[in-house]
Design a protein around this motif. Structure first.
Motif, PDB file in Angstrom:
ATOM      1  N   ASP A   1       8.687  85.910 -67.624  1.00 44.51           N
ATOM      2  CA  ASP A   1       7.920  84.669 -67.497  1.00 44.51           C
ATOM      3  C   ASP A   1       8.629  83.739 -66.535  1.00 44.51           C
ATOM      4  O   ASP A   1       9.714  83.259 -66.853  1.00 44.51           O
TER       5      ASP A   1
ATOM      6  N   GLY B   1       0.168  79.865 -65.391  1.00 43.72           N
ATOM      7  CA  GLY B   1      -0.413  80.796 -66.362  1.00 43.72           C
ATOM      8  C   GLY B   1      -1.143  81.930 -65.678  1.00 43.72           C
ATOM      9  O   GLY B   1      -1.075  82.084 -64.470  1.00 43.72           O
ATOM     10  N   LYS B   2      -1.841  82.704 -66.462  1.00 40.71           N
ATOM     11  CA  LYS B   2      -2.500  83.889 -65.914  1.00 40.71           C
ATOM     12  C   LYS B   2      -3.806  83.538 -65.215  1.00 40.71           C
ATOM     13  O   LYS B   2      -4.533  82.668 -65.675  1.00 40.71           O
TER      14      LYS B   2
ATOM     15  N   ARG C   1       9.430  92.859 -66.775  1.00 38.40           N
ATOM     16  CA  ARG C   1       8.430  91.793 -66.632  1.00 38.40           C
ATOM     17  C   ARG C   1       9.057  90.524 -67.174  1.00 38.40           C
ATOM     18  O   ARG C   1       9.789  90.574 -68.161  1.00 38.40           O
TER      19      ARG C   1
ATOM     20  N   THR D   1       4.989  77.868 -64.207  1.00 40.35           N
ATOM     21  CA  THR D   1       3.849  78.755 -63.958  1.00 40.35           C
ATOM     22  C   THR D   1       2.544  78.054 -64.289  1.00 40.35           C
ATOM     23  O   THR D   1       2.503  77.162 -65.134  1.00 40.35           O
TER      24      THR D   1
ATOM     25  N   THR E   1       5.070  89.209 -64.305  1.00 46.38           N
ATOM     26  CA  THR E   1       5.732  89.183 -63.019  1.00 46.38           C
ATOM     27  C   THR E   1       6.951  90.108 -63.049  1.00 46.38           C
ATOM     28  O   THR E   1       7.833  89.921 -63.877  1.00 46.38           O
TER      29      THR E   1
ATOM     30  N   SER F   1       2.306  84.380 -65.954  1.00 47.93           N
ATOM     31  CA  SER F   1       3.287  84.544 -67.019  1.00 47.93           C
ATOM     32  C   SER F   1       3.250  85.958 -67.581  1.00 47.93           C
ATOM     33  O   SER F   1       2.196  86.568 -67.711  1.00 47.93           O
ATOM     34  N   GLY F   2       4.395  86.461 -67.920  1.00 46.52           N
ATOM     35  CA  GLY F   2       4.492  87.724 -68.641  1.00 46.52           C
ATOM     36  C   GLY F   2       4.295  88.974 -67.811  1.00 46.52           C
ATOM     37  O   GLY F   2       4.642  90.055 -68.238  1.00 46.52           O
TER      38      GLY F   2
END
Ligand SMILES: Cc1ncc(COP(=O)(O)O)c(C=O)c1O
Length: 490
Positions: free
Chosen positions: A329, A335-336, A327, A333, A317, A314-315
């Motif tokens: 989201d 998440g990171k 960038r 996803t 990509t 997230s955030g």
């Protein structure tokens, strides 16, 4: 005789390089603007001239063996020479940017990341790629989380508790599966070293979340039945995971996505250009997820197509917009899995390598990797039980101990292959010369293998005798670790 020659000819004492603090010279005075209580009065270091210093560090570097010193035929955990132009690109002044910079000030960075995602997706036959995972094992773990999210989105999260892994798999596969909270089902290989189709059919069912496979597998054998394997796994509602460690055998020739794999990781350090060694920070790798299994049953397909999570972070990509790059989201996803975009400069190197080689260069690299392995395999006297292999082969040291063979090869001035794995070959010597070596070097390697093959146990058990550190007591080395430097006579 220069120092490098001395290295192979002399005894341990002759190779001893004292620490700087052991050398004679005036003690270095400390000059500092820091408050007194924070500074040392002196450093236990002698004042030395520039040549003394340069020679000290050069000698230390010569006590080591690296890809810049000679061939490094480690199978699977491959270390290949990575062209220096990729380092030059990563060292360009604009390459070092703070990850928190605003989008409009890092358009070039985002363009590169976006371009690399695209390259990797096309090379692997995948829909989407995340550049976050920082190593192969981290990519596996990410892929497993993606698979888990997929099954949860289909309402099957609680039911699909097993991950199937062949007995020839790299140890990180079962480790990642266990870390992801799954039960690991080990699949014995068929007599020809490939997936045993009947055993796979018996092992797959309603509890199967994922089947993890390397193709070519760790014996270097191409899984010819891959379409049937995909059908079996998808037919049971599971997903098929591609361990991309051996993608360098297929580059530009075949794509995991076309074979039916749903999720994969790329070992950027092996397939593209980044050094990989225990002393170097782990390089990058990417995980990607196709949005749904290719030939899954209609029920699974329908749900998955709408809900399949992407292995994206997230955030961080990057995607293309009408006016540049941003960038964003992704909708689905996990998440990171890493801070920001992963190991950025490693990604720069991978991008530079792929862009420079192009389609033709990449497929040429895989052809040479396969040719080199086959040439070397044909020149060595050790038996290679499983054939036809591709970019690597696993020879058997027979009655010799593979670890002794490896230590003795050091005395011939070459790095040994990976040993004792996969366990389905007795006293395994897993060898991968990679595409970078020429025939002369392959012949030298074969000579080293063959010289050791003809030696007796007594010689092997005393090896290595010509390296800086001689034979060590491995048990003591593990149990009585010395983590700080001590003089030789202590
Ligand atoms: C077949 C295979 N899978 C996975 C990995 C794990 O990759 P990494 O060492 O980057 O974590 C390796 C490592 O060499 C490997 O050979």
């Amino acid at each position: 005789m220069n120092y490098t020659q001395a290295k192979w000819e002399h005894d341990e004492e002759d190779l001893y390089e004292p620490l700087l603090s052991e050398k004679d010279g005036n003690e270095v005075e400390i000059e500092s603007s820091l408050p007194d209580e924070l500074t040392r009065e002196s450093l236990d270091l002698p004042e030395l001239s520039e040549p003394e210093l340069a020679r000290h560090y050069t000698r230390l570097s010569q006590m080591n063996y690296g890809i810049d010193s000679g061939p490094y035929p480690l199978g699977s955990c491959t270390m290949k020479y990575n062209p220096k132009f990729t380092e030059d690109v990563a060292a360009l002044p604009g390459a070092s940017v703070h990850p928190d910079r605003s989008e409009d000030s890092v358009q070039g960075t985002l363009e590169l990341l976006y371009g690399l995602q695209d390259y990797l997706a096309r090379i692997g036959g995948m829909d989407a790629v995340s550049l976050q995972p920082p190593a192969g094992a981290a990519g596996e773990f990410t892929g497993i989380l993606v698979a888990k999210a997929f099954h949860e989105a289909n309402g099957e999260g609680d039911q699909r508790t097993e991950i199937i892994v062949p007995d020839s798999a790299h140890g990180t596969n079962p480790a990642s599966a266990a870390l992801g909270g799954y039960d690991v089902v080990e699949l014995p290989s068929a007599d020809d070293g490939r997936v045993d189709i009947e055993a796979l059919e018996a092992a797959t069912g309603d509890s199967t979340a994922l089947f993890m496979l390397t193709n070519p597998n760790t014996l270097g054998l191409f899984e010819r039945d891959i379409e049937q394997i995909a059908e079996i796994v998808h037919g049971a509602g599971g997903l098929l995971y591609y361990d991309g460690a051996n993608l360098n055998a297929l580059l530009g020739r075949a794509r995991p996505g076309d074979m039916g794999f749903d999720i994969m990781h790329y070992n950027v350090h092996k397939t593209f250009a980044t050094p990989h060694a225990a002393v170097v920070p782990a390089p990058d790798l990417s995980a990607s997820a196709k949005s749904w299994p290719r030939s899954c049953p209609p029920r699974g397909c329908g749900t998955a197509r709408r809900k399949a999570p992407r292995g994206r972070a997230s955030g961080e990509t990057p995607r293309a917009t009408e006016s540049g790059y941003e960038r964003f989201d992704p909708e689905h996803t996990i998440g990171k899995v890493h801070g920001f975009t992963g190991n950025w400069l490693v990604l720069v190197k991978a991008y530079a390598y792929i862009a420079r080689l192009g389609d033709e260069g990449l497929s040429d690299a895989s052809a040479k990797a396969v040719l080199n392995a086959n040439y070397l395999g044909s020149q060595i006297e050790y038996e290679v039980p499983f054939t036809p292999f591709h970019h690597e082969f696993v020879a058997s040291a027979g009655d010799q101990d593979a670890a002794d063979v490896a230590k003795r090869m050091l005395d011939y001035g070459v790095h040994p292959p990976t040993t004792k794995w996969p366990e389905i070959v007795s006293e395994a010597l897993m060898t991968e010369p990679t595409e970078i070596e020429n025939r002369e070097t392959l012949d030298e390697l074969a000579e080293a293998f063959n010289a050791v093959a003809r030696e007796d146990d007594e010689v092997l058990e005393a090896a290595p005798r010509k390296t800086t550190a001689k034979r060590i007591d491995q048990a003591s080395a593990a149990r009585n670790l010395r983590l700080s430097w001590q003089a030789l006579d202590e």
